[in-house]
Design a protein around this motif. Structure first.
Motif, PDB file in Angstrom:
ATOM      1  N   ASN A   1      -6.905  11.643  15.029  1.00  0.00           N
ATOM      2  CA  ASN A   1      -8.286  11.959  15.414  1.00  0.00           C
ATOM      3  C   ASN A   1      -8.900  10.843  16.262  1.00  0.00           C
ATOM      4  O   ASN A   1      -9.925  10.250  15.903  1.00  0.00           O
ATOM      5  N   TRP A   2      -8.294  10.604  17.414  1.00  0.00           N
ATOM      6  CA  TRP A   2      -8.675   9.516  18.310  1.00  0.00           C
ATOM      7  C   TRP A   2     -10.085   9.677  18.875  1.00  0.00           C
ATOM      8  O   TRP A   2     -10.680   8.707  19.359  1.00  0.00           O
ATOM      9  N   PHE A   3     -10.636  10.874  18.828  1.00  0.00           N
ATOM     10  CA  PHE A   3     -11.927  11.165  19.454  1.00  0.00           C
ATOM     11  C   PHE A   3     -13.095  11.085  18.479  1.00  0.00           C
ATOM     12  O   PHE A   3     -14.240  11.321  18.863  1.00  0.00           O
ATOM     13  N   LYS A   4     -12.827  10.741  17.228  1.00  0.00           N
ATOM     14  CA  LYS A   4     -13.905  10.647  16.247  1.00  0.00           C
ATOM     15  C   LYS A   4     -14.357   9.199  16.092  1.00  0.00           C
ATOM     16  O   LYS A   4     -13.531   8.312  15.843  1.00  0.00           O
ATOM     17  N   PRO A   5     -15.646   8.913  16.209  1.00  0.00           N
ATOM     18  CA  PRO A   5     -16.133   7.532  16.048  1.00  0.00           C
ATOM     19  C   PRO A   5     -15.703   6.896  14.736  1.00  0.00           C
ATOM     20  O   PRO A   5     -15.448   5.696  14.673  1.00  0.00           O
ATOM     21  N   THR A   6     -15.586   7.698  13.677  1.00  0.00           N
ATOM     22  CA  THR A   6     -15.170   7.150  12.386  1.00  0.00           C
ATOM     23  C   THR A   6     -13.707   6.732  12.375  1.00  0.00           C
ATOM     24  O   THR A   6     -13.262   6.044  11.458  1.00  0.00           O
ATOM     25  N   ASP A   7     -12.939   7.157  13.380  1.00  0.00           N
ATOM     26  CA  ASP A   7     -11.526   6.795  13.487  1.00  0.00           C
ATOM     27  C   ASP A   7     -11.269   5.906  14.698  1.00  0.00           C
ATOM     28  O   ASP A   7     -10.159   5.862  15.225  1.00  0.00           O
ATOM     29  N   GLN A   8     -12.302   5.188  15.123  1.00  0.00           N
ATOM     30  CA  GLN A   8     -12.172   4.316  16.291  1.00  0.00           C
ATOM     31  C   GLN A   8     -12.519   2.867  15.985  1.00  0.00           C
ATOM     32  O   GLN A   8     -12.605   2.061  16.902  1.00  0.00           O
ATOM     33  N   ARG A   9     -12.672   2.542  14.708  1.00  0.00           N
ATOM     34  CA  ARG A   9     -13.140   1.210  14.352  1.00  0.00           C
ATOM     35  C   ARG A   9     -12.254   0.567  13.294  1.00  0.00           C
ATOM     36  O   ARG A   9     -11.560   1.244  12.538  1.00  0.00           O
ATOM     37  N   GLN A  10     -12.339  -0.733  13.223  1.00  0.00           N
ATOM     38  CA  GLN A  10     -11.642  -1.490  12.190  1.00  0.00           C
ATOM     39  C   GLN A  10     -12.250  -1.206  10.824  1.00  0.00           C
ATOM     40  O   GLN A  10     -13.456  -1.040  10.691  1.00  0.00           O
ATOM     41  N   GLY A  11     -11.410  -1.138   9.820  1.00  0.00           N
ATOM     42  CA  GLY A  11     -11.881  -1.067   8.450  1.00  0.00           C
ATOM     43  C   GLY A  11     -12.249   0.294   7.936  1.00  0.00           C
ATOM     44  O   GLY A  11     -12.750   0.414   6.810  1.00  0.00           O
TER      45      GLY A  11
ATOM     46  N   GLY B   1     -11.379   4.892   8.257  1.00  0.00           N
ATOM     47  CA  GLY B   1     -10.640   6.015   8.823  1.00  0.00           C
ATOM     48  C   GLY B   1      -9.158   5.749   9.047  1.00  0.00           C
ATOM     49  O   GLY B   1      -8.524   4.961   8.333  1.00  0.00           O
ATOM     50  N   GLU B   2      -8.612   6.416  10.039  1.00  0.00           N
ATOM     51  CA  GLU B   2      -7.183   6.307  10.333  1.00  0.00           C
ATOM     52  C   GLU B   2      -6.744   4.900  10.725  1.00  0.00           C
ATOM     53  O   GLU B   2      -5.670   4.449  10.307  1.00  0.00           O
ATOM     54  N   PRO B   3      -7.523   4.155  11.518  1.00  0.00           N
ATOM     55  CA  PRO B   3      -7.098   2.784  11.827  1.00  0.00           C
ATOM     56  C   PRO B   3      -6.904   1.926  10.579  1.00  0.00           C
ATOM     57  O   PRO B   3      -5.977   1.118  10.516  1.00  0.00           O
ATOM     58  N   ALA B   4      -7.743   2.121   9.573  1.00  0.00           N
ATOM     59  CA  ALA B   4      -7.651   1.299   8.365  1.00  0.00           C
ATOM     60  C   ALA B   4      -6.344   1.548   7.625  1.00  0.00           C
ATOM     61  O   ALA B   4      -5.670   0.604   7.191  1.00  0.00           O
TER      62      ALA B   4
END
Length: 416
Positions: free
Chosen positions: A212-222, A224-227
């Motif tokens: 979900n690269w287009f969701k702000p919640t999955d674009q930040r450190q700590g 969503g998916e990046p975490a």
């Protein structure tokens, strides 16, 4: 993207956008197509087959046109005439939405879905090698993955060695098994003694297993998916003989877009990234903007949000990619170039072409630092669509013609 600047939106478009926001993607698709054509979609259409449609845009971003060979644009199709009768202020909106049937089902489609293709076939591995199944339990939930351990891993440990680790993010509709087979990255791991981890995006997170690269919640450190991807990376480093200074991440399509996010969110964790047919960081922040960015690139190259460390980047993109426009590849390069230039001096730019007697398959832009080490590469692959260059037909969405993206990525990675 906001649609508020458009006035007098016809009822069918307004209703379609409401359906999109509520997750009723197919219903929105059918409504749009029906009103554009004046009739309902043909009943014989195979909805499992997605065809490429060339977007009506320039083939690359302006600042790269003088440095990479421009590609011809296709002539407008007959369907382009349908929107010419609409008021001018709706022209742009209609042009972007008329082919949503092609894009809505997966958010990040690939060129052609193979009917009946089994994406969970086990790839063949050498004796003594392992392709383990694992589950990461983290604050973000439970997440499955596959871990490839080369046959020479035990010997390397006995020698006191710590090996490189590569995180591979699959594209939409794919699985770790499919992605491993298509990229042949496990074979290179044998040759270069690397560990490869393939995180699995569950259908519960995205119905077509897209990151979900287009969701702000999955674009930040700590969050969503990046975490959880970072937690998985750190878990493998902790549990195996991994050199923490040689950890890399790469992906295809939605996976490539997520790899870009990981470099922004966790620049200290990854030594380099590989981006194949992806999109720039924060080039979209919701579903409508994601679809439009895929088809035509962002309105402008998005600016990086902070002063984080530059992560060396290698980019591949086909100039006939009608699923994720090549403008996106250009914007990834420009975004990374701006970041690199802000932190390095003495940079030099080089251009290369990979040619046979028949034609030139690719053009590469390379930026080297003052020591001559390549920090940023952009491989524009001529005649290629939305597929992994040089991949194996044992996996989906591959182009056996090359260049060999896996080999070139690993070469680039191991120089950092």
């Amino acid at each position: 993207m906001s649609f508020s600047k458009f006035s007098m939106i016809p009822p069918h478009l307004e209703e379609a956008m409401k359906l999109m926001k509520s997750g009723q993607l197919q219903e929105a698709t059918n409504l749009i197509q029906k009103n554009l054509s004046g009739a309902a979609p043909a009943s014989h259409t195979d909805e499992k087959t997605i065809k490429d449609v060339t977007p009506d845009i320039a083939s690359d971003v302006p600042t790269l046109q003088d440095r990479l060979t421009p590609t011809p644009t296709d002539k407008p199709t007959s369907t382009d005439k349908l929107s010419s009768k609409l008021p001018n202020h709706l022209q742009d909106l209609t042009d972007k939405m008329k082919n949503f049937k092609l894009d809505l089902p997966t958010v990040m489609n690939v060129s052609t879905l193979r009917t009946g293709f089994n994406t969970h076939n086990e790839p063949t591995i050498p004796d003594n090698a392992q392709f383990l199944k694992g589950t990461l339990k983290s604050s973000q939930g439970n997440h499955d993955y596959r871990l490839y351990i080369p046959s020479n891993y035990t010997k390397a440990v006995e020698e006191g060695l710590h090996l490189p680790l590569i995180v591979m993010l699959h594209g939409c509709t794919q699985s770790p098994e499919d992605f491993a087979a298509g990229t042949r990255m496990n074979e290179l791991a044998e040759e270069h003694r690397c560990l490869i981890v393939y995180p699995s995006q569950p259908a519960s997170a995205n119905q077509n297993r897209c990151w979900n690269w287009f969701k702000p919640t999955d674009q930040r450190q700590g969050q969503g998916e990046p975490a959880w991807l970072a937690a998985l990376t750190q878990s493998i480093i902790k549990d195996y003989a991994v050199d923490s200074s040689r950890v890399y991440i790469a992906g295809l399509s939605a996976g490539a877009a997520m790899a870009v996010i990981m470099a922004e969110a966790y620049p200290e964790l990854y030594a380099a990234i590989g981006v194949h047919s992806g999109l720039a960081y924060r080039s979209a922040t919701d579903l409508p903007s994601a679809l439009m960015t895929m088809r035509q690139g962002g309105a402008a190259t998005p600016k990086r949000t902070g002063s984080s460390k530059f992560v060396p980047t290698i980019v591949f993109h086909g100039d006939q990619d009608h699923t994720v426009s090549i403008r996106n590849g250009g914007q990834i390069f420009e975004q990374a170039e701006q970041h690199l230039q802000a932190q390095e001096t003495g940079l030099t730019t080089h251009q290369h072409k990979q040619c046979s007697e028949q034609n030139c398959r690719s053009t590469q832009l390379e930026i080297r630092d003052s020591k001559g080490v390549s920090q940023l590469e952009y491989w524009k692959i001529h005649g290629a669509g939305h597929s992994w260059a040089g991949g194996s037909s044992a996996g989906s969405y591959t182009d056996p013609k090359g260049p060999d993206a896996s080999k070139e990525m690993l070469r680039f990675f191991l120089n950092h």
